[in-house]
Design a protein around this motif. Sequence first.
Motif, short mmCIF file in Angstrom:
data_model
loop_
_atom_site.label_atom_id
_atom_site.label_comp_id
_atom_site.label_asym_id
_atom_site.label_seq_id
_atom_site.Cartn_x
_atom_site.Cartn_y
_atom_site.Cartn_z
N TRP A 224 -14.32 -50.87 59.93
CA TRP A 224 -15.12 -52.08 59.66
C TRP A 224 -16.47 -52.03 60.33
O TRP A 224 -16.70 -51.30 61.29
CB TRP A 224 -14.37 -53.33 60.12
N ASP A 225 -17.36 -52.84 59.79
CA ASP A 225 -18.66 -53.14 60.37
C ASP A 225 -18.75 -54.66 60.33
O ASP A 225 -19.34 -55.26 59.42
CB ASP A 225 -19.78 -52.49 59.56
N ILE A 226 -18.10 -55.29 61.31
CA ILE A 226 -17.95 -56.75 61.32
C ILE A 226 -19.31 -57.41 61.53
O ILE A 226 -20.08 -56.98 62.40
CB ILE A 226 -16.98 -57.17 62.45
N PRO A 227 -19.66 -58.45 60.75
CA PRO A 227 -18.86 -59.14 59.73
C PRO A 227 -19.18 -58.70 58.30
O PRO A 227 -18.77 -59.36 57.36
CB PRO A 227 -19.29 -60.59 59.93
N HIS A 228 -19.91 -57.60 58.15
CA HIS A 228 -20.45 -57.26 56.84
C HIS A 228 -19.48 -56.50 55.94
O HIS A 228 -19.45 -56.72 54.72
CB HIS A 228 -21.72 -56.42 57.00
N ARG A 229 -18.67 -55.62 56.50
CA ARG A 229 -17.96 -54.67 55.64
C ARG A 229 -16.63 -54.26 56.29
O ARG A 229 -16.55 -54.04 57.50
CB ARG A 229 -18.83 -53.44 55.43
N TYR A 230 -15.60 -54.16 55.46
CA TYR A 230 -14.29 -53.64 55.88
C TYR A 230 -13.92 -52.50 54.93
O TYR A 230 -14.24 -52.54 53.74
CB TYR A 230 -13.21 -54.71 55.83
N GLY A 231 -13.24 -51.48 55.46
CA GLY A 231 -12.89 -50.34 54.63
C GLY A 231 -11.45 -49.90 54.83
O GLY A 231 -10.87 -50.07 55.90
N VAL A 232 -10.89 -49.33 53.77
CA VAL A 232 -9.57 -48.71 53.81
C VAL A 232 -9.75 -47.26 53.35
O VAL A 232 -10.20 -47.01 52.23
CB VAL A 232 -8.57 -49.42 52.88
N VAL A 233 -9.44 -46.32 54.23
CA VAL A 233 -9.47 -44.90 53.89
C VAL A 233 -8.03 -44.47 53.62
O VAL A 233 -7.14 -44.72 54.44
CB VAL A 233 -10.08 -44.07 55.04
N TYR A 234 -7.80 -43.85 52.47
CA TYR A 234 -6.43 -43.56 52.05
C TYR A 234 -6.34 -42.13 51.51
O TYR A 234 -7.32 -41.58 51.00
CB TYR A 234 -5.98 -44.56 50.98
N PRO A 235 -5.16 -41.52 51.60
CA PRO A 235 -4.98 -40.17 51.03
C PRO A 235 -4.93 -40.23 49.51
O PRO A 235 -4.23 -41.06 48.94
CB PRO A 235 -3.65 -39.70 51.61
N CYS A 236 -5.70 -39.38 48.84
CA CYS A 236 -5.70 -39.40 47.38
C CYS A 236 -4.36 -38.90 46.87
O CYS A 236 -3.56 -38.32 47.61
CB CYS A 236 -6.85 -38.58 46.81
N ALA A 237 -4.09 -39.14 45.60
CA ALA A 237 -2.80 -38.80 45.01
C ALA A 237 -2.46 -37.35 45.29
O ALA A 237 -3.29 -36.45 45.11
CB ALA A 237 -2.84 -39.05 43.50
N GLY A 238 -1.22 -37.11 45.72
CA GLY A 238 -0.82 -35.77 46.13
C GLY A 238 -1.05 -34.72 45.07
O GLY A 238 -1.48 -33.61 45.36
N ALA A 239 -0.75 -35.06 43.81
CA ALA A 239 -0.92 -34.08 42.74
C ALA A 239 -2.38 -33.66 42.62
O ALA A 239 -2.69 -32.49 42.39
CB ALA A 239 -0.43 -34.66 41.42
N LEU A 240 -3.30 -34.60 42.80
CA LEU A 240 -4.71 -34.27 42.71
C LEU A 240 -5.16 -33.44 43.91
O LEU A 240 -5.89 -32.47 43.77
CB LEU A 240 -5.55 -35.54 42.62
#
Length: 325
Positions: A224-240
């Motif tokens: 996050w960059d409070i209060p402007h922005r929140y983020g979720v970083v996630y693993p892309c689909a395993g097959a890809l």
Amino acid sequence: MGWWQISTDTLATSRFVVSPLAETVASLRTLERAVAAHPRERAWLERWLPAYRRRRAEEPLSARIVRAALTPRWSADFLTPAPVPPPAGQEPDTFAQELARVRATPPERARADLAVALRRPLPAALDRDDLAGRSADVLEWVWTRAVAPEWPARRRVLEADVIARAAQLSRGGWAQALDGMRPGMRWLGESRLQINTYDNPPRELGGAQLVFTPVTADVGWVCWDIPHRYGVVYPCAGALADTGRAPVPQALGALIGPARAGVLVLLASPLSTTQLVALTGQGLGSVGRHLRVLLDAGLVRRRRDGRSVLYFRTAAGDGLVRVAG
């Protein structure tokens, strides 16, 4: 459990963003834990882990800072800034631009973030003003040597994941798109998004922007960059992730052509034409011609999935790839 209260307006303006810095942090995490999630990552680790361990031995203080910043439960916020979506019609930030944000972290904030990650006061050896600079040096080393040379291929994989998530969103809404995006994350209803299973107080995002960022490693975090922005970083689909550098058997390439063989190899999992374009780097027309030939030969089939048409190998296609390989 930790959850965010997200307004309808926040969801409506949320964005998917591909970030070279997030991909580099994910790669750094992979080097630190020295465990691969799929064959492509295993080959990458075998190539770069010895060099990374040598650097860590040569720079023990920097290595200690990185270990403190990337604990299993929490990451120091200064090391994982929320990616900034580009304005319409403009290119996303480069790695250098994103890294500059890390380097510009005020010393007092870097110390505070590191103490939160450690969940205790900083030891004397880490109570210093160059925490952000040393961490940025490590990230720059990982990017320059181990990520940048294959960034175009990784970016295609990440863009393919974004395309797949967008299609999922159009078919099933946010609940379907967000459930299972990363371990412990699911849509709870009543505008609540569970982001992990930790016993953290809820956060009200209000008018903040929400961004989702895929990485090819099997890791994820929130930022996050409070209060402007929140983020979720996630693993892309395993097959890809696993097909980012999918090998094409030489015999298969000689038989039907290397480009067409590459398409057939990728279709071990159902993919759309757009995803194939992103993964192969070929043009839409070329991919379309290859698919027509493969369809006529009975090596692939297609089915409609909402607004998308997905292609996948038949038993004959599986057999051809297996025999050629």
